[in-house]
Design a protein around this motif. Structure first.
Motif, PDB file in Angstrom:
ATOM      1  N   GLY A 249       0.757  -1.089   0.004  1.00 29.30           N
ATOM      2  CA  GLY A 249       0.143  -0.008  -0.012  1.00 29.30           C
ATOM      3  C   GLY A 249       0.843   1.445   0.018  1.00 29.30           C
ATOM      4  N   ALA A 250       0.401   2.289  -0.402  1.00 30.60           N
ATOM      5  CA  ALA A 250       0.928   3.609  -0.492  1.00 30.60           C
ATOM      6  C   ALA A 250       1.284   4.180   0.928  1.00 30.60           C
ATOM      7  N   ASN A 251       2.177   5.234   1.014  1.00 31.11           N
ATOM      8  CA  ASN A 251       2.632   5.688   2.357  1.00 31.11           C
ATOM      9  C   ASN A 251       1.289   6.238   2.759  1.00 31.11           C
ATOM     10  N   GLY A 252       0.933   6.050   4.044  1.00 34.71           N
ATOM     11  CA  GLY A 252      -0.220   6.492   4.777  1.00 34.71           C
ATOM     12  C   GLY A 252      -1.460   5.715   4.788  1.00 34.71           C
ATOM     13  N   ALA A 253      -1.210   4.339   4.052  1.00 38.59           N
ATOM     14  CA  ALA A 253      -2.348   3.356   3.684  1.00 38.59           C
ATOM     15  C   ALA A 253      -2.441   2.680   5.153  1.00 38.59           C
TER      16      ALA A 253
END
Length: 291
Positions: A37-41
């Motif tokens: 997942g992306a950063n902050g997911a």
């Protein structure tokens, strides 16, 4: 197969922020499960809940058959993003500290790369060796479960490959592994994947399961820069791969129309989408569904 870690409907909130939203996951002995997942997911927060470093707002977590507890740490090996090493202590002193903490009497010899800098403060050791040291410390007490948060971030490809050799060796010996990574080549080495977006699971399965049915259009054009510009101007999700453009999740006719509008001659072919392309599409769809 009895799960080493099992999460069911886990939610974690911080005030009005929902960092993890109804997440479920299990890891069995010998499995390598990738959390993407992306950063902050929400990946790191979810791992911290599984480890008992954060308390779930709701849902159920079991690690080695019971709720996360400090008494179970002897069966866990954890490499956090920050590595968890003392920068002021030497390489050897970090190992001795961890061995003493877990009551390890027979401490394995340092690998050659670490032995060469055994008396150097960790702060003066390169990142690749620091990550190797973090792995070495995490494995000192022969854990049954490894939790690795971006364990190869910032190191060169050769060092990443060596660390993944260690991961595979542990899994082959029966250790369960839960790992987060941004590298798609590493993700494809996992037996199962779970993709997170905005705290929620948006896809799961093997790499082939996740990419199945998702297509991409490859554009070959002599003026590759013009082709990319035309596709980008049309608002299509285009990326460059060498001197070809790739557009995932878009009908071939739409790609041809964009090239025609931009006055670009090019040959198009439809292929299977990569894992990275599929992840981008899945995450975009998840964000649109919550807007």
């Amino acid at each position: 197969m009895t799960a080493l870690v099992h999460a069911d409907g886990v939610t974690k909130t911080f005030g009005d922020l929902t960092a993890v939203d109804d997440m479920s996951l299990s890891v069995g002995p010998g499995e390598i499960v990738g959390l993407l997942g992306a950063n902050g997911a929400g990946k790191t927060t979810f791992l911290r809940v599984l480890l008992g470093l954060e308390v779930a707002t709701s849902g159920r977590v079991q690690v080695l058959g019971s709720a996360p507890a400090v008494s179970d740490r002897h069966a866990l090996g954890y490499v956090p993003q920050g590595l968890g090493l003392s920068q002021a202590l030497t390489v050897r002193q970090n190992v001795e500290f961890v061995a003493d903490t877990f009551g390890v009497r027979e401490v394995p010899a340092l690998p050659t790369a670490l032995a060469d800098v055994a008396d150097a403060p960790v702060a003066r050791v390169g990142l690749g060796r620091q990550r190797q040291l973090a792995f070495h410390c995490a494995l000192l007490h022969a854990p049954r479960l490894l939790v690795l948060d971006e364990p190869t971030s910032g190191v060169d490809p050769l060092a990443r490959a060596r660390l993944w050799d260690t991961i595979h060796a542990q899994a082959e010996s029966g250790v369960g592994v839960l790992v987060t990574t941004h590298y798609m080549q590493e993700a494809e080495q996992c037996g199962r994947l779970v993709i997170m977006s905005q705290g929620r699971e948006v896809a799961h399965g093997t790499s082939d399961d996740i990419t199945a049915g998702t297509r991409a259009v490859v554009v070959h054009a002599e003026d590759w820069a013009a082709a990319f510009a035309a596709l980008d101007a049309a608002g299509l999700p285009v990326v460059l791969s060498g001197r070809t453009s790739r557009v995932a999740g878009t009908p071939v006719d739409d790609v041809r129309a964009a090239l025609s509008t931009g006055g670009v001659d090019g040959r198009v072919e439809e292929v299977g989408a990569t894992l990275e392309e599929t992840m981008v599409l899945v995450e975009r769809a998840a964000r649109r569904s919550t807007d």
